[in-house]
Design a protein around this motif. Structure first.
Motif, PDB file in Angstrom:
ATOM      1  N   PRO A   9       1.857 -13.939  67.958  1.00  0.00           N
ATOM      2  CA  PRO A   9       1.520 -15.181  67.240  1.00  0.00           C
ATOM      3  C   PRO A   9       2.006 -15.183  65.783  1.00  0.00           C
ATOM      4  O   PRO A   9       2.234 -16.252  65.213  1.00  0.00           O
ATOM      5  CB  PRO A   9      -0.017 -15.211  67.284  1.00  0.00           C
ATOM      6  CG  PRO A   9      -0.393 -14.359  68.453  1.00  0.00           C
ATOM      7  CD  PRO A   9       0.654 -13.284  68.536  1.00  0.00           C
ATOM      8  N   ALA A  10       2.205 -14.015  65.223  1.00  0.00           N
ATOM      9  CA  ALA A  10       2.625 -13.917  63.817  1.00  0.00           C
ATOM     10  C   ALA A  10       4.080 -14.339  63.617  1.00  0.00           C
ATOM     11  O   ALA A  10       4.564 -14.414  62.496  1.00  0.00           O
ATOM     12  CB  ALA A  10       2.412 -12.492  63.308  1.00  0.00           C
ATOM     13  N   LEU A  11       4.804 -14.619  64.720  1.00  0.00           N
ATOM     14  CA  LEU A  11       6.197 -15.084  64.611  1.00  0.00           C
ATOM     15  C   LEU A  11       6.299 -16.594  64.359  1.00  0.00           C
ATOM     16  O   LEU A  11       7.394 -17.114  64.137  1.00  0.00           O
ATOM     17  CB  LEU A  11       6.983 -14.749  65.881  1.00  0.00           C
ATOM     18  CG  LEU A  11       7.303 -13.278  66.120  1.00  0.00           C
ATOM     19  CD1 LEU A  11       8.075 -13.118  67.420  1.00  0.00           C
ATOM     20  CD2 LEU A  11       8.128 -12.712  64.954  1.00  0.00           C
ATOM     21  N   LYS A  12       5.164 -17.292  64.389  1.00  0.00           N
ATOM     22  CA  LYS A  12       5.194 -18.740  64.150  1.00  0.00           C
ATOM     23  C   LYS A  12       6.010 -19.075  62.888  1.00  0.00           C
ATOM     24  O   LYS A  12       5.851 -18.416  61.867  1.00  0.00           O
ATOM     25  CB  LYS A  12       3.758 -19.248  63.995  1.00  0.00           C
ATOM     26  CG  LYS A  12       3.630 -20.745  63.769  1.00  0.00           C
ATOM     27  CD  LYS A  12       2.154 -21.161  63.729  1.00  0.00           C
ATOM     28  CE  LYS A  12       1.985 -22.645  63.520  1.00  0.00           C
ATOM     29  NZ  LYS A  12       2.492 -23.137  62.240  1.00  0.00           N
ATOM     30  N   ASP A  13       6.862 -20.063  62.991  1.00  0.00           N
ATOM     31  CA  ASP A  13       7.686 -20.576  61.875  1.00  0.00           C
ATOM     32  C   ASP A  13       8.905 -19.704  61.573  1.00  0.00           C
ATOM     33  O   ASP A  13       9.739 -20.079  60.737  1.00  0.00           O
ATOM     34  CB  ASP A  13       6.870 -20.730  60.570  1.00  0.00           C
ATOM     35  CG  ASP A  13       5.629 -21.586  60.759  1.00  0.00           C
ATOM     36  OD1 ASP A  13       5.783 -22.729  61.214  1.00  0.00           O
ATOM     37  OD2 ASP A  13       4.526 -21.104  60.473  1.00  0.00           O
ATOM     38  N   ILE A  14       9.023 -18.561  62.226  1.00  0.00           N
ATOM     39  CA  ILE A  14      10.126 -17.665  61.868  1.00  0.00           C
ATOM     40  C   ILE A  14      11.467 -18.262  62.256  1.00  0.00           C
ATOM     41  O   ILE A  14      12.496 -17.948  61.644  1.00  0.00           O
ATOM     42  CB  ILE A  14       9.909 -16.257  62.484  1.00  0.00           C
ATOM     43  CG1 ILE A  14      10.597 -15.218  61.607  1.00  0.00           C
ATOM     44  CG2 ILE A  14      10.391 -16.190  63.919  1.00  0.00           C
ATOM     45  CD1 ILE A  14       9.968 -13.871  61.636  1.00  0.00           C
ATOM     46  N   VAL A  41      -2.762 -12.674  62.010  1.00  0.00           N
ATOM     47  CA  VAL A  41      -1.448 -13.071  62.536  1.00  0.00           C
ATOM     48  C   VAL A  41      -1.060 -14.488  62.123  1.00  0.00           C
ATOM     49  O   VAL A  41       0.120 -14.824  62.045  1.00  0.00           O
ATOM     50  CB  VAL A  41      -1.383 -12.933  64.075  1.00  0.00           C
ATOM     51  CG1 VAL A  41      -1.379 -11.461  64.473  1.00  0.00           C
ATOM     52  CG2 VAL A  41      -2.512 -13.684  64.761  1.00  0.00           C
ATOM     53  N   ILE A  44       8.430  -7.473  59.649  1.00  0.00           N
ATOM     54  CA  ILE A  44       9.424  -8.549  59.616  1.00  0.00           C
ATOM     55  C   ILE A  44       9.020  -9.459  58.464  1.00  0.00           C
ATOM     56  O   ILE A  44       7.854  -9.851  58.371  1.00  0.00           O
ATOM     57  CB  ILE A  44       9.410  -9.366  60.921  1.00  0.00           C
ATOM     58  CG1 ILE A  44       9.613  -8.456  62.142  1.00  0.00           C
ATOM     59  CG2 ILE A  44      10.450 -10.482  60.875  1.00  0.00           C
ATOM     60  CD1 ILE A  44       9.358  -9.173  63.476  1.00  0.00           C
ATOM     61  N   THR A  63       2.312 -14.777  60.082  1.00  0.00           N
ATOM     62  CA  THR A  63       2.371 -13.700  59.093  1.00  0.00           C
ATOM     63  C   THR A  63       3.808 -13.250  58.812  1.00  0.00           C
ATOM     64  O   THR A  63       4.177 -12.983  57.662  1.00  0.00           O
ATOM     65  CB  THR A  63       1.521 -12.509  59.593  1.00  0.00           C
ATOM     66  OG1 THR A  63       0.140 -12.869  59.483  1.00  0.00           O
ATOM     67  CG2 THR A  63       1.774 -11.237  58.792  1.00  0.00           C
ATOM     68  N   ARG A  84       0.574  -8.269  71.117  1.00  0.00           N
ATOM     69  CA  ARG A  84      -0.532  -8.443  70.172  1.00  0.00           C
ATOM     70  C   ARG A  84      -0.113  -9.216  68.920  1.00  0.00           C
ATOM     71  O   ARG A  84      -0.871 -10.014  68.375  1.00  0.00           O
ATOM     72  CB  ARG A  84      -1.024  -7.056  69.780  1.00  0.00           C
ATOM     73  CG  ARG A  84      -2.027  -6.976  68.662  1.00  0.00           C
ATOM     74  CD  ARG A  84      -2.124  -5.542  68.102  1.00  0.00           C
ATOM     75  NE  ARG A  84      -2.237  -4.518  69.120  1.00  0.00           N
ATOM     76  CZ  ARG A  84      -3.393  -4.052  69.609  1.00  0.00           C
ATOM     77  NH1 ARG A  84      -4.529  -4.527  69.170  1.00  0.00           N
ATOM     78  NH2 ARG A  84      -3.386  -3.107  70.526  1.00  0.00           N
ATOM     79  N   TRP A  85       1.111  -8.948  68.455  1.00  0.00           N
ATOM     80  CA  TRP A  85       1.551  -9.517  67.183  1.00  0.00           C
ATOM     81  C   TRP A  85       2.391 -10.790  67.335  1.00  0.00           C
ATOM     82  O   TRP A  85       2.805 -11.384  66.333  1.00  0.00           O
ATOM     83  CB  TRP A  85       2.372  -8.471  66.393  1.00  0.00           C
ATOM     84  CG  TRP A  85       1.637  -7.194  66.141  1.00  0.00           C
ATOM     85  CD1 TRP A  85       1.940  -5.956  66.646  1.00  0.00           C
ATOM     86  CD2 TRP A  85       0.488  -6.997  65.322  1.00  0.00           C
ATOM     87  NE1 TRP A  85       1.044  -5.017  66.203  1.00  0.00           N
ATOM     88  CE2 TRP A  85       0.138  -5.627  65.382  1.00  0.00           C
ATOM     89  CE3 TRP A  85      -0.297  -7.847  64.531  1.00  0.00           C
ATOM     90  CZ2 TRP A  85      -0.950  -5.088  64.693  1.00  0.00           C
ATOM     91  CZ3 TRP A  85      -1.385  -7.322  63.847  1.00  0.00           C
ATOM     92  CH2 TRP A  85      -1.696  -5.958  63.936  1.00  0.00           C
TER      93      TRP A  85
END
Lengths: 183, 183
Positions: A79-84, B104, A160, B117, A76-77
């Motif tokens: 996509p929120a890792l983009k750019d990490i 996200v 994170i 995020t 679920r989450w």
């Protein structure tokens, strides 16, 4: 450092202030009655995979181990890792779900001196949120490989964050009681 | 950066994936459906007193302000401050209680680029726990005076930890997307 959770013990202990050792609180430790209600709630957003299955196997602190650990995020989450992947270091917040929450004065076994909970990084605290700064080794869809953790395998992940040296790095910071102990 | 919380909006938005702008999500922002249940719960252990009553008044980041803020601990937890006066710096964890938790991908207004995020320090995140490193100015029974905060007056406090340079300070850390933006 944390004792196993035991709500019955907590209550009994706080009802027996004359005998603080009766229910397994260590000498020099003090517990308080917990608030009647919670104020906010958390989602576990994933799990941390480490080589350590029991507390006794965990490194005493994160600098003791170069073990690569894996952060597994719920899909679920992801996509929120983009750019990490552009971050060299991250702040991880995770939940020490087996910790007591009522202890205000603690007697860490390896120090042998009573300290306030907020002067310690012990998992036993009112909100047992642990914070670790980790080095990011690899980012891959919903998994991160990181170095710098010391927690049990399966620990629930809460957050994170990117680590910004400009606001998060204070090289000259001193924890006086700890320095005095070593000096 | 955070939009006001609105559970109805969240639900409506996630039911209308074809029109992500319909309910106030900004261009380029993406929300997901939140889990059905929470996994753990928090106590507010105190409040943070700052000079900033509205989000527009808050410093853009904590390094912009030398304002002395006050951490007011609930009396129940005051004994846990023992030894904290020996620390020069602390980690504060606090709860951004007015943040959305379902976004996200975000479009921070001052950057104008979509970011994940977990690559941002925005208060909008699944568990809106903010982390700040502060300098301790004064410790006094159940109050601490600190420098290095940028949050709203009245923000609920979750935890206080000693800052250990040995594990928490990484001067060479880089947030690549942020550096590229500036370079």
């Amino acid at each position: 450092m944390a004792l196993p959770p035991d709500r019955a013990t907590v209550r009994a202990m706080t009802d027996n202030k004359d005998d603080p050792n009766a229910f397994g609180i260590w000498d020099g430790e003090v517990a308080v009655e917990l608030p009647k209600e919670f104020d906010a709630s958390l989602y576990y957003i994933g799990r941390i995979r480490t080589p350590w299955k029991q507390r006794k196997d965990c490194p005493k602190n994160a600098r003791e181990s170069e073990a690569v650990c894996t952060v597994e995020l719920e899909p679920r989450w992801a996509p929120a890792l983009k750019d990490i992947e552009t971050c060299t270091h991250l702040v991880l917040l995770y939940w020490m779900d087996r910790s007591r929450r009522d202890i205000v004065l603690q007697m860490p076994r390896h120090y042998g001196v009573q300290r306030g909970t907020f002067a310690l990084r012990s998992p036993a605290r009112p909100n047992p949120i642990a914070m670790s700064v980790v080095r990011l080794v690899k980012a891959d869809s919903n998994k991160l490989e990181v170095v710098g953790l010391d927690c049990l395998d399966g620990t629930p992940l809460l957050d994170i964050k990117p680590y910004f040296a400009s606001t998060d790095a204070v090289a000259e910071a001193v924890v006086g009681w700890h320095k005095a102990r070593k000096g």
